[in-house]
Enzyme design. Structure first.
Site, PDB file in Angstrom:
ATOM      1  CB  SER A 152      75.371  20.220  71.104  1.00  0.00           C
ATOM      2  OG  SER A 152      75.111  20.538  72.363  1.00  0.00           O
ATOM      3  CG  ASP A 299      71.651  20.711  74.781  1.00  0.00           C
ATOM      4  OD1 ASP A 299      71.297  19.784  75.518  1.00  0.00           O
ATOM      5  OD2 ASP A 299      72.856  21.054  74.706  1.00  0.00           O
ATOM      6  CG  ASP A 301      73.000  17.035  72.543  1.00  0.00           C
ATOM      7  OD1 ASP A 301      72.881  18.292  73.112  1.00  0.00           O
ATOM      8  OD2 ASP A 301      74.097  16.704  72.518  1.00  0.00           O
ATOM      9  CG  ASP A 303      75.010  17.782  75.924  1.00  0.00           C
ATOM     10  OD1 ASP A 303      74.439  18.597  75.640  1.00  0.00           O
ATOM     11  OD2 ASP A 303      76.102  17.570  75.089  1.00  0.00           O
TER      12      ASP A 303
END
Length: 548
Positions: A152, A299, A301, A303
């Site tokens: 992440s 961010d 990734d 999500d």
């Protein structure tokens, strides 16, 4: 102890399949670097409800192919014990996604190999894609589980391993404990079958289905005029977000070119997290050039979704709680029906908005693994920039669909000659000014966190900022509505404080909220000044009480 440590390192080296970490570990053994070896062999990365996350490197306390293969073998054993999916005679499907970090693709391929070797079916997404695409794919393809290889918004040297079950949401107890037991039971990599083929690499049809699903996020005839600046923060969000915006008919976002394409070294930011100081500087510079209505950031990734607005002469990030309230108000105005849910560390304003709209409201523990499981969920968010705006599509936070919805709201307000800040003002007058802040302490030594929690439990404060604490709860005991967790919650007269160790980073996090009544719009400046002063004083007093 010295000989035992060297022996354990040599045993690890003997079965490590990765030439890079083999070379790294061999050098440490040859140099007899006891301090570094001890750091890597002092235990194992703990598999929990966040899966695995840690620094890349050799040894059981680092993220590497050996650790991932063991984790995949444990997950496969757990899934096989659950039995085949109802109505299916064969073993279930495991879908695997990955981001663009160092080693992510290798970890994904290793996972696919282990699943295949264990007699399960495996399918890998076609390339690095946002985590919500993986979360969507699990239910879309009828999989029994999903794995996303991502850290992440952690630092560049980290990677992680996030596990979902067939309902499309992340694991919660007791599944995490059961999987961890299966991982611990793997005696050696030599018993883990890893064929070199036999799994599927998916084509773009899954991504196409995800993009088609984004149509459900927006109102059919809403305005689509808001102009945006967008940064992918060196992650995997750009192509999917641009495709979603084009599909929706929004103007093409102006890209922050320096951060647009995936780069696992994240060269322009200290931490690839929109909340971190300096991370949005390039986006704000682009906004000063292009004068958009809104700045959007994902961010790495994708999500999470951050939004920034022009406030006076310059740009500022909206807090996650502000975006959370704006999206809730927008959905309510559109007639959304269902449960509105948030984590306990998020602003209580959501409960006020839901109550006034006559909609159910629930609080959960921190993390979308809990929020996504709320019965009848229509909208869920948590203050760390996570928003679930289409739970029928993705039962997790989704930075792509959240970006679509906040841009739709900005377009609606633009058509009225208003802005997101105007709507926030209206919400403050209607429900009281809900001002939030965070005291977050990053540590090298985890004992600092344990000591702070112990000190607060043994010598709990009776007041903060002159406000009496009317209720103090130790959340390790659980509550009527929440399972036990390591945290403390203080209810004050007109304020709330929650203290908890982070589940994914070496941080102690303290979440502060004050609520100041606002009789009329003219009273907003005074209310903001009062809230700012209260938050600063609570932060100071809490720091002293915790000894941090």
């Amino acid at each position: 102890m010295h000989d035992d440590l060297i022996a354990r390192a040599q045993a690890w080296l003997a079965e490590d399949p990765d030439p890079e970490t083999r070379d790294e570990l061999a050098k440490l053994i040859d140099a007899a670097d006891i301090e570094e070896l001890a750091a890597r062999f002092s235990g194992t990365l703990q598999f929990g409800t966040a899966g695995l996350r840690g620094e890349l490197g050799a040894g059981p306390m680092r993220m590497n192919r050996t650790v991932v293969i063991r984790a995949a073998a444990g997950l496969a054993a757990y899934l096989k014990k659950q039995g085949p999916p109802q109505g299916e005679g064969d073993a279930g499907l495991v879908v695997i996604g990955y981001d663009a970090r160092h080693k992510s693709e290798e970890f994904a391929r290793d996972t696919a190999a282990v699943m295949t070797g264990a007699g399960l079916r495996a399918a890998v997404l076609p390339r690095p894609l946002p985590t919500p695409v993986l979360a969507y794919a699990i239910r879309h393809l009828g999989a029994v589980a999903g794995v996303e290889v991502t850290a992440s918004h952690n630092p560049p040297r980290d990677n992680g391993y996030k596990v979902y079950l067939g309902d499309g949401s992340q694991i919660v107890p007791p599944a995490d404990i059961d999987i961890a037991e299966e991982i611990a039971a793997v005696p050696s990599l030599t018993v883990v079958s890893r064929p070199t083929e036999g799994w599927d690499t998916l084509d773009d049809s899954v991504l196409d289905a995800y993009l088609a699903r984004t149509d459900a996020v927006l109102a059919p005839d809403s305005p689509r005029t808001a102009r945006t600046v967008y940064t992918a923060m060196h992650g995997v969000g750009k192509d999917v977000l641009l495709a979603a915006f084009a599909r929706a008919g929004f103007p093409a976002p102006a890209l922050v070119a320096e951060q647009a394409d995936p780069d696992p070294d994240f060269p322009t930011v200290a931490f690839p997290n929109p909340e971190e100081p300096g991370a949005m500087d390039l986006a704000f510079a682009k906004a000063r050039e292009t004068d958009p209505d809104l700045v959007i950031a994902n961010d790495p990734d994708a999500d999470r979704c951050a939004a920034a607005v022009k406030d006076g002469e310059d740009w500022r990030m909206l807090r996650g709680d502000e975006v959370g309230a704006l999206l809730a108000a927008h959905l309510v105005n559109r007639g959304a029906q269902g449960t509105f849910a948030e984590s306990i560390v998020s602003s209580s304003l959501l409960g006020r908005i839901a109550e006034k709209a006559g909609q159910p409201y629930e609080e959960t523990l921190t993390g979308f693994k809990w929020i996504a499981r709320v019965d009848g969920l229509r909208y869920g968010y948590e203050e760390a920039l996570g928003y679930c705006v289409d739970p029928e599509g993705v039962r997790d936070k989704d930075g792509i669909t959240a970006a679509l919805l906040i841009t739709e709201l900005a377009s609606v307000l633009k058509a009225e000659g208003r802005t997101l800040l105007d709507l926030l003002d209206d919400l403050a007058v209607e429900h009281g000014l809900h001002a939030t802040d965070q005291l977050s302490v990053r540590v090298q030594d985890l004992s600092v966190i344990a000591n702070a929690m112990r000190r607060l439990r043994e010598q709990p404060p009776t007041e903060l900022a002159g406000l009496a604490i009317t209720r103090a709860e130790d959340l390790t005991q659980g509550t009527d509505t929440l399972p036990p967790t390591d945290g403390l919650r203080y209810t004050l007269e007109g304020a709330r404080v929650i203290v908890r160790p982070s589940g994914t980073e070496p941080k102690l996090k303290c979440y502060l909220e004050v609520v100041v009544p606002v009789p009329a719009h003219a009273d907003l400046p005074a209310a903001r000044a009062k809230a700012t002063d209260l938050l600063a004083t609570i932060k100071r007093d809490l720091s002293a009480a915790a000894g941090i």
